[in-house]
Scaffold this motif. Structure first.
Motif, mmCIF file in Angstrom:
data_model
loop_
_atom_site.group_PDB
_atom_site.id
_atom_site.type_symbol
_atom_site.label_atom_id
_atom_site.label_comp_id
_atom_site.label_asym_id
_atom_site.label_seq_id
_atom_site.Cartn_x
_atom_site.Cartn_y
_atom_site.Cartn_z
ATOM 1 N N ASN A 83 0.825 -1.214 0.000
ATOM 2 C CA ASN A 83 0.000 0.000 0.000
ATOM 3 C C ASN A 83 0.853 1.255 0.000
ATOM 4 N N GLU A 125 -5.872 -6.943 -5.151
ATOM 5 C CA GLU A 125 -5.636 -5.586 -4.641
ATOM 6 C C GLU A 125 -5.568 -4.576 -5.780
ATOM 7 N N HIS A 322 -6.807 0.595 14.625
ATOM 8 C CA HIS A 322 -7.696 -0.017 13.617
ATOM 9 C C HIS A 322 -8.203 -1.322 14.210
ATOM 10 N N PHE A 324 -10.255 -4.918 14.097
ATOM 11 C CA PHE A 324 -10.711 -5.932 13.141
ATOM 12 C C PHE A 324 -11.393 -7.069 13.888
ATOM 13 N N VAL A 333 -2.878 -9.592 9.353
ATOM 14 C CA VAL A 333 -3.092 -8.167 9.585
ATOM 15 C C VAL A 333 -1.813 -7.483 9.093
ATOM 16 N N SER A 336 1.586 -1.787 6.471
ATOM 17 C CA SER A 336 2.341 -1.511 5.248
ATOM 18 C C SER A 336 3.737 -0.956 5.556
ATOM 19 N N TRP A 340 3.664 -8.128 8.739
ATOM 20 C CA TRP A 340 2.292 -8.535 9.031
ATOM 21 C C TRP A 340 2.262 -9.540 10.181
ATOM 22 N N GLN A 359 -0.949 2.518 6.268
ATOM 23 C CA GLN A 359 -2.140 1.692 6.086
ATOM 24 C C GLN A 359 -2.068 0.361 6.841
ATOM 25 N N SER A 361 -4.284 -3.288 6.945
ATOM 26 C CA SER A 361 -5.368 -3.989 6.234
ATOM 27 C C SER A 361 -5.311 -5.476 6.576
ATOM 28 N N ILE A 362 -6.351 -6.223 6.179
ATOM 29 C CA ILE A 362 -6.301 -7.673 6.395
ATOM 30 C C ILE A 362 -6.429 -8.411 5.066
ATOM 31 N N ARG A 363 -5.892 -9.622 5.026
ATOM 32 C CA ARG A 363 -5.959 -10.465 3.818
ATOM 33 C C ARG A 363 -5.890 -11.918 4.278
#
Ligand code: GDP
Length: 367
Positions: A83, A125, A322, A324, A333, A336, A340, A359, A361-363
């Protein structure tokens, strides 16, 4: 007027008047066959960076010119800072040109990561961010892994036209292009590479054998990248140099993990669970109780919780929370630019904190 040469390091036009501006070289250097600007000279010899007065607008102006050209755009991103290294406006300045997406620094990923999963994640993405690349490849420009395939793909997709390599600073664009030049011509390092973000200036033209050319465009500075909040002397601690060795923590709800003073991870709700941390191997991880985490951070950031150390902690933006609610086992998690944390079990609630602008984010897990 005599035509000024271009710097062999960064490609910018040499000037001999203004020591503080881009491309300065002492007048005597013009007598040499190859000229290197003072900035690249210092960078090469002392590994130190000199600030130059090139603005974001200058970068954008140069890149905007791409829309008026025809050719293949090769967009490089850092797999470790996806990101942070994304160029959000790219589709606006490439016109109708095809884009080949190349994710670099694959050598940092643990061996257990499946390349196919990474590629699928990248495709999803990219699409979500509005880009439809003709293909997505994973390479290590540093190690040369995947480079032969990348060169074949470039040749196939460019269809005899020019190639424009774009990427934000520090994705390894110079390393990538140097590797291409080396494989194609057998020559050694031609373009300056460094640990510091922002070292490539004007476009550099590299002739291809059919009369077209490959252009190295300037790296855009993405200000929200974690790397820009860290002093260059401390970057080496957060930017992994080698394959990441995952670290597993068994946690109960109500426990917190700190990654230096750069990130925080609270396990808020759920059964006892395993969390696997993937960050630079030497980054210290500190475990504490959730109820004590705020005070610990306030009192010990820059000391017990470091990097950044006391000298640089004030440059770090405040951490932003953030939350989740994770339903699936094996969810990453992603912080960036830092790494992770894989949540191994299903049905947990966590809160991830990163510096403002970075940033999170989750994936689905890459492993
Ligand atoms: P540029 O600013 O995009 O031109 O990036 P550079 O080529 O100067 O590289 C930035 C940093 O990333 C340097 O410290 C490089 O050594 C490092 N780097 C570049 N490619 C790779 C790679 O494939 N793997 C790893 N681990 N590091 C890389």
């Amino acid at each position: 007027m005599i035509e000024m040469p271009n710097c062999i390091g960064c490609g910018t036009t040499i000037q001999t008047e203004d020591k503080t501006a881009v491309g300065y070289a002492p007048p005597s250097s013009l007598e040499k066959d190859v000229v290197i600007c003072q900035r690249c000279f210092r960078l090469k010899n002392y590994n130190e960076i000199q600030p130059v007065s090139l603005t974001d607008d200058d970068f954008l102006r140069i890149l905007n010119g791409l829309g008026t050209q025809q050719g293949l755009i090769v967009k490089i991103v850092d797999i470790f800072d996806f990101n942070g290294s994304w160029l959000p406006g790219l589709h606006r300045f490439v016109g109708n040109n095809p884009v080949l997406l190349i994710a670099n620094k694959a050598d940092l990923l643990p061996k257990s990561v499946k390349p196919k999963k990474v590629i699928n994640w990248l495709k999803r993405e990219a699409k979500a961010l509005g880009l439809q690349p003709v293909d997505v490849l994973l390479v290590s420009a540093h190690k040369g892994k995947g480079m032969a395939e990348a060169m074949e793909a470039i040749d196939a997709y460019r269809k005899g036209q020019n190639v424009y390599v774009v990427g934000c600073t520090n994705v390894g664009k110079s390393t990538f292009i140097n590797r291409i030049i080396k494989q194609a011509t057998g020559e050694g390092e031609v373009i300056t590479t460094s640990h510091f973000p922002g070292t490539t200036l004007d476009m550099i033209e590299i002739p291809l054998d059919d009369g077209s050319a490959l252009y190295d465009t300037p790296g855009i500075i993405n200000h929200h990248q974690m790397a820009h909040h860290i002093d260059s002397s401390e970057l080496k601690y957060i930017m992994p140099k080698k394959e990441i060795k995952p670290k597993v923590y068994q946690q109960n709800a109500g426990q917190t993990l700190f990654i230096g003073a750069l990130a925080r991870f609270d396990f808020i709700q759920g059964d006892r669970s395993a969390f696997t941390i993937h960050v630079a191997n030497d980054l210290p991880i500190h475990r504490t109780k959730l109820e004590k985490a705020d005070t610990l951070y306030a009192e010990h950031k820059g000391e017990l919780l470091a990097p950044p150390t006391a000298d640089f902690i004030d440059q770090l933006p405040p951490l932003v929370r953030h939350e989740f609610s994770i339903k699936e086992a094996k969810t990453d998690v992603v912080f960036s630019g830092l790494g992770w944390i894989t949540v191994q079990h299903a049905n947990v609630v966590v809160a991830a904190y990163a510096p403002k602008g970075v940033q999170v984010s989750i994936r689905p897990s890459l492993i």
